[in-house]
Design an enzyme around this catalytic site. Structure first.
Site, PDB file in Angstrom:
ATOM      1  N   GLN A  70       6.929   4.101  -9.269  1.00 36.83           N
ATOM      2  CA  GLN A  70       6.229   2.862  -9.607  1.00 36.83           C
ATOM      3  C   GLN A  70       5.295   2.403  -8.489  1.00 36.83           C
ATOM      4  OE1 GLN A  70       8.733   0.113 -11.588  1.00 36.83           O
ATOM      5  NE2 GLN A  70       7.168  -1.446 -11.829  1.00 36.83           N
ATOM      6  N   ASP A  71       5.838   2.183  -7.292  1.00 42.73           N
ATOM      7  CA  ASP A  71       4.987   1.813  -6.163  1.00 42.73           C
ATOM      8  C   ASP A  71       5.651   2.238  -4.861  1.00 42.73           C
ATOM      9  OD1 ASP A  71       6.969  -0.206  -6.146  1.00 42.73           O
ATOM     10  OD2 ASP A  71       5.598  -1.658  -5.261  1.00 42.73           O
ATOM     11  N   PRO A  72       4.908   2.250  -3.762  1.00 36.69           N
ATOM     12  CA  PRO A  72       5.469   2.729  -2.494  1.00 36.69           C
ATOM     13  C   PRO A  72       6.600   1.836  -1.983  1.00 36.69           C
ATOM     14  CG  PRO A  72       3.057   2.637  -2.414  1.00 36.69           C
ATOM     15  CD  PRO A  72       3.480   1.911  -3.652  1.00 36.69           C
ATOM     16  N   VAL A 134       1.082  -1.104  -1.271  1.00 39.56           N
ATOM     17  CA  VAL A 134       1.962  -2.263  -1.430  1.00 39.56           C
ATOM     18  C   VAL A 134       1.884  -3.096  -0.148  1.00 39.56           C
ATOM     19  CG1 VAL A 134       4.038  -1.168  -0.462  1.00 39.56           C
ATOM     20  CG2 VAL A 134       4.279  -2.950  -2.217  1.00 39.56           C
ATOM     21  N   ASN A 140       6.048  -4.100  -5.457  1.00 43.89           N
ATOM     22  CA  ASN A 140       5.135  -4.139  -6.605  1.00 43.89           C
ATOM     23  C   ASN A 140       4.014  -5.166  -6.446  1.00 43.89           C
ATOM     24  OD1 ASN A 140       4.769  -2.546  -8.856  1.00 43.89           O
ATOM     25  ND2 ASN A 140       5.775  -3.968 -10.256  1.00 43.89           N
TER      26      ASN A 140
END
Length: 235
Positions: A70-72, A134, A140
């Site tokens: 999804q995100d780092p 991020v 997120n």
């Protein structure tokens, strides 16, 4: 001010197939948002030279597998531009521990003591996050920056221009990306997210053996998922 392609530090095959994205207005907006944050003193992960790390380690024509995150990671020293991966000597996050447990159950491979997945990336596993940056300590936080327009384009381009890629989609967020993939040309594997918050529903998915069986059936060399194997390798 327009973005100049020559200034984008990404592997050349990706630069070619994605040049329309890099020259789009939304991509300039992403850059402007990141510059604005940095100028205001916000720490951004991963470091700028690692934002395209997944692409630089896995050229477009070498992709065999896509694992979508999804995100780092948003804590210090964790994010390295590869989904689920952390640098050597960094504590292995819970989701990655569960991925290693599933590989052990599925393939009998001992769980490694390092969470750096570069070895997978160099074999053709594109470790792609939907958002490529991020803000520190805020999960997120860049989800509305436009990154998902870009990474959706990455998935669609792989689907359209390549064949016989294995897409591993874990959790509802990743599963929703299945609509971008041509299931007649590629293998789509879905499961619960490996996070402990999913209550162990990820276990038993056997995605890693299913992946290799598919690749072998298409005459493609399988992935060596054993990170312990890297100790004796020249790369």
């Amino acid at each position: 001010m327009a973005i100049k392609l020559e200034n984008i530090k990404i592997e050349k095959s990706w630069k070619e197939v994605l040049k329309g994205e890099f020259l789009s207005p939304y991509f300039l907006e992403i850059k402007e948002k990141l510059v604005c944050l940095k100028n205001s003193g916000v720490t951004i992960y991963p470091p700028g030279n690692l934002i395209f790390n997944a692409f630089n380690l896995t050229p477009f024509d070498k992709v065999k597998v896509v694992i979508l995150g999804q995100d780092p990671y948003h804590e210090v020293n964790q994010a390295m531009g590869l989904s689920f991966s952390v640098p050597k000597d960094v504590r292995i996050p819970p989701s990655l521990i569960n991925i290693f447990k599933e590989i052990n159950s599925d393939l009998g491979i001992n769980e490694p003591n390092c969470g750096d997945l570069t070895f997978w990336a160099k074999q053709g596993v594109l470790l792609l996050n939907a958002s490529l940056s991020v803000s520190a300590k805020i999960a997120n936080s860049h989800k509305n920056f436009g990154w998902q327009i870009f990474t959706d384009a990455v998935i669609k381009t792989l689907s359209q221009k390549r064949e016989n890629i294995v897409f591993m989609l874990w959790g509802n967020f990743a599963k929703a990306k299945a609509t971008l993939i041509d299931a007649k040309k590629h293998l789509i594997l879905t499961a619960a997210h490996p996070s402990p918050l999913a209550g162990g529903a990820f276990f038993g998915c056997k995605h890693f053996s299913k992946c290799n069986n598919f690749l072998i059936s298409r005459g493609i060399s399988p992935i060596n998922w054993d990170l312990n194997y890297t100790d004796n390798q020249p790369f």
